[in-house]
Scaffold this active site. Sequence first.
Site, mmCIF file in Angstrom:
data_model
loop_
_atom_site.group_PDB
_atom_site.id
_atom_site.type_symbol
_atom_site.label_atom_id
_atom_site.label_comp_id
_atom_site.label_asym_id
_atom_site.label_seq_id
_atom_site.Cartn_x
_atom_site.Cartn_y
_atom_site.Cartn_z
ATOM 1 C CE LYS A 1 54.110 38.934 47.214
ATOM 2 N NZ LYS A 1 53.551 40.345 46.704
ATOM 3 N N GLY B 1 40.071 40.845 31.638
ATOM 4 C CA GLY B 1 39.654 40.995 33.068
ATOM 5 C C GLY B 1 39.010 42.095 32.993
ATOM 6 C CB VAL B 2 36.265 44.157 32.891
ATOM 7 C CG1 VAL B 2 37.056 44.578 31.775
ATOM 8 C CG2 VAL B 2 35.459 43.183 32.878
ATOM 9 N N GLY B 3 37.780 43.316 36.366
ATOM 10 C CA GLY B 3 37.183 44.063 37.275
ATOM 11 C C GLY B 3 38.070 45.212 37.774
ATOM 12 C CB VAL C 1 43.040 46.909 37.522
ATOM 13 C CG1 VAL C 1 44.247 47.807 36.257
ATOM 14 C CG2 VAL C 1 43.652 46.619 38.792
#
Length: 369
Positions: free
Chosen positions: A95, A195-197, A199
Amino acid sequence: MIGVNQNGAATDSTTRSVIEQMTAMEHEQVLFCQDKATGLKAIIAVHNTVLGPSLGGTRMWNYATEEEALTDVLRLSRGMTYKSALAGLNLGGGKAVIIGDSRTQKNEALMRRFGKFVNSLGGKYITAEDMGIGTRDMEWVNLETEHVAGLPEYLGGSGDPSPVTAYGVYMGMKAAARHQWGSESLEGRKVAVQGVGSVGATLVEYLVKENAKVTIADIWEPGVKALVNEFGVSAVAPEAIYDVEMDIYAPCALGATVNDETLPKLTCAIICGAANNQLASEEKHGRAVMEKGILYAPDYLVNAGGIINCYWEVIGYHRDAALRQAEDIYTTAAEIFKVASERNIPTFLAANELAEERLERIGRVKLPM
Ligand code: NAD
């Protein structure tokens, strides 16, 4: 306090503590990068390359202190080792963090300079997007190094990974349903999706196709309206999602939503969603959910579709192959749930052990003949 000992070695407490932290978390290498001309300050952490080159995104964040940035990159890179090991990928964990404000301090020169540092690791670390870093930035990084994944399709990359991530979460959810209720069918099950972004919206589609009873919440009203209109799902205000009657809670927005405040409210039998770091404290809340009889599908297992997609981009992209590998999340999840129940341990522990076991087993294969 910076000083030198009689041998000329640094006795700076910060330096010592970096090595101590690396030792404690078993990192292979940490590269500190600075460039006066561009103002770049970055840290690249290579946690483990036993299974393959380390892969993980670059995060740009205005860290309050350098220690905070170091802690973040060490923790996140270690997490990537476990995520890839568990997903059965030939990838290690890495990372990077760039210290700064992504809205005001990001530019072509800075990103290209960062790309040169990534390149200096000779492929031991492959970078991708993370918080504060977008496609445009990766295009700049890509001008200086080929060790980049998660590129858009027009640059020969694999494009948006979220459909693969959503499919993996759906597979994990079905495995959890079978473990809890004896059937993988989600028909009639009440699922609360937070959360309905990218994904969450695709996950809702899978759930609706299976006749699950879906309730959604999002702070982004147009996204909510679109799904209500298209699929006839129910919607509640963002803060009300924890109070709805549910069999499954699917966090697909923020981390740490399973915490002291929300846990007493949750009536679900399963927690399974895409968000990273869902448990506010892995140890505390991982045990608390188990004691409450909730089956927690470890987030870094079920949301591995993103890294699976990147992996296929590195070795030659086929969306079907990525989806097939995301399907394996079902089998891995089932095994983890079985081991966790048999030994009466939290699922996150069973998942960690399985990842460590693969690292150990494949590590032995890689020993010189
Ligand atoms: P996204 O940004 O497309 O969607 C997130 C959604 O959550 C947005 O619609 C946003 O409005 C909503 N949201 C934010 N705060 C909220 C709140 N308080 N209550 C309800 N909704 C809220 O992100 P995504 O790509 O769909 O990813 C979702 C989660 O999954 C993130 O935590 C991400 O880190 C994780 N994840 C994503 C992928 C991937 O392939 N996209 C892979 C692994 C993990």
